[in-house]
Enzyme design. Structure first.
Site, PDB file in Angstrom:
ATOM      1  N   GLY A 102       0.993  -1.151   0.290  1.00 20.01           N
ATOM      2  CA  GLY A 102       0.200   0.024  -0.032  1.00 20.01           C
ATOM      3  C   GLY A 102       0.965   0.906   0.211  1.00 20.01           C
ATOM      4  CB  SER A 105       4.642  -1.073   1.329  1.00 20.78           C
ATOM      5  OG  SER A 105       3.581  -1.495   2.478  1.00 20.78           O
ATOM      6  CG  ASP A 150      -7.566  -0.426   1.862  1.00 20.68           C
ATOM      7  OD1 ASP A 150      -8.567  -0.978   2.092  1.00 20.68           O
ATOM      8  OD2 ASP A 150      -6.500   0.259   2.620  1.00 20.68           O
ATOM      9  CD  GLU A 248     -11.244  -0.122   8.029  1.00 18.98           C
ATOM     10  OE1 GLU A 248     -12.243   0.005   9.069  1.00 18.98           O
ATOM     11  OE2 GLU A 248      -9.786   0.486   7.272  1.00 18.98           O
ATOM     12  CG  HIS A 281      -8.657  -9.608   8.980  1.00 20.42           C
ATOM     13  ND1 HIS A 281      -8.673  -8.039   9.708  1.00 20.42           N
ATOM     14  CD2 HIS A 281      -7.521  -8.579   8.671  1.00 20.42           C
ATOM     15  CE1 HIS A 281      -7.774  -7.533   9.978  1.00 20.42           C
ATOM     16  NE2 HIS A 281      -7.569  -7.046   8.699  1.00 20.42           N
TER      17      HIS A 281
END
Ligand code: F6P
Length: 360
Positions: A102, A105, A150, A248, A281
């Site tokens: 992501g 990273s 995402d 979220e 998850h």
């Protein structure tokens, strides 16, 4: 012979394995020696670097997760950690790196790249590597593929794993709706996405949700009643269930988090028999869809091409992404900066600019 390493970092996503496979095999066909760095940047810091061969990536195209492991490495965030990483790369004669992860990273990869010369200089001064290395490994070439459920990164229309995650969400919601209909219940479903509402938005559209709450478009004051009215309209038209999807990261117009339990309680107070399901998850697991296998494969091949493109590889790090059905390269740092500026815009409640930045 080029020696190129691949690592997966941050939260895993379904499609990382097909990306590793395609990259490794395409690079091998070009004559490269390919290495896997285990457990994300931790493997770079701890010298957990293993050679890959044709067979070691066999049979993984349909497997979720990442066979080489992933982690969110605290040590790599320190300069000392990145110095160890640089040392281990040189020790293994590697100065070509593919990072699948992501935005955090990919930011880490870029940081290592920007510090590369000074880190090598320090390693020479410490007597850990020979001065020749400064010339032989003068550049660290970096390519990035966004592996994340995402779909929150600029520079690609789709991140690897986002399509599979929506598949999981849809399967779960379809199952929930059948019991919701039996009991005439209202369900509040919380989905992942961090501060990006893409998963909530597209899965809400695809399941016919009554109300969707996402960070990029916080509802105006009084939204709770607006939501209840919407649900009521559905019921009056004969719907036997109601569905609210909460990202979220959802927030209200004051920037305060909107939690799924708050939404459920509000509906309960309005007389609904309301339940919550937090998908968690399960959204990150399972076998990759066709689309994730496909984009991961063409991005993997393109990243191998990048390391053999002499002009490109000398330049800034690239992000390999999708633009429609085309695989494209963009400057990695620009993509990271733009993505991070969206997070800032959301924090500063400059919501209209978020839409402009994400391209509508
Ligand atoms: O970035 C991917 C993601 O799944 C987010 O949607 C979520 O907020 C986060 O990772 C969960 O992280 P962890 O697996 O560390 O709990």
């Amino acid at each position: 012979i080029k020696r190129i390493a691949v690592l997966t970092s941050g939260g895993d996503s379904s499609g990382m394995n097909p990306a590793i496979r395609a990259f490794a095999r395409a690079a091998m066909l070009k004559g490269a020696e390919v290495f896997a760095i285990r457990e994300g940047y931790n493997g770079l810091v701890n010298d957990s670097i293993l050679p890959l061969n044709w067979g070691s990536v066999a049979g993984i195209i349909s497997r979720g997760g990442t066979i080489i492991g992933t982690a969110r490495s605290a040590e790599f965030r320190t300069r000392e950690g990145r110095k160890k990483a640089a040392f281990n790369l040189i020790k293994n004669k590697i100065n070509n790196l593919l990072v699948i992860g992501g935005d955090g990273s990919l930011t880490g990869a870029n940081l290592l790249r920007s510090e590369w010369c000074s880190l090598l200089g320090e390693l020479v001064n410490d007597g850990k590597i020979s001065p020749d290395c400064l010339e032989n490994y003068s550049t660290l070439s970096i390519a990035g593929i966004v592996g994340s459920i995402d779909n929150d990164m600029c520079g690609t229309d789709l991140t690897v794993g986002a399509d599979t995650a929506t598949r999981r969400i849809l399967e779960a919601i379809d199952s929930i709706l059948s019991t919701a209909v039996s009991h005439q219940r209202s369900f509040v479903i919380e989905v992942m996405g961090r501060n990006c509402g893409w998963l909530a938005l597209v899965s809400g559209v695809a399941t016919g949700a009554d109300y969707i709450l996402i960070p990029e478009s916080p509802p105006e004051k009084g939204w709770e009643q607006h939501m209840a009215d919407n649900l009521e309209k559905g019921r009056l038209s004969g719907r036997r269930c109601s569905l609210v999807i909460v990202s979220e990261g959802a927030i209200d117009s004051d920037g305060k988090p909107i939690t799924s339990s708050y939404v459920r309680q509000f509906l309960e107070d309005k007389g609904h028999d309301a339940r919550i399901t937090i998908l968690g998850h399960v959204q990150r697991g399972g076998t990759p869809t066709f689309l994730d296998r496909y984009i991961a494969t063409i991005m993997g091949v393109e990243s191998a091409n990048y390391f053999y493109d002499t002009k490109e590889a000398q330049k800034e790090p690239v992000l390999i992404g999708m633009s429609g059905t085309d695989v494209i390269r963009s400057p990695l740092m620009e993509c990271v900066k733009k993505t991070q500026s969206i997070a800032t815009l959301i924090k500063e409640k400059r919501f209209n600019e978020v839409v402009d930045c994400r391209g509508g």
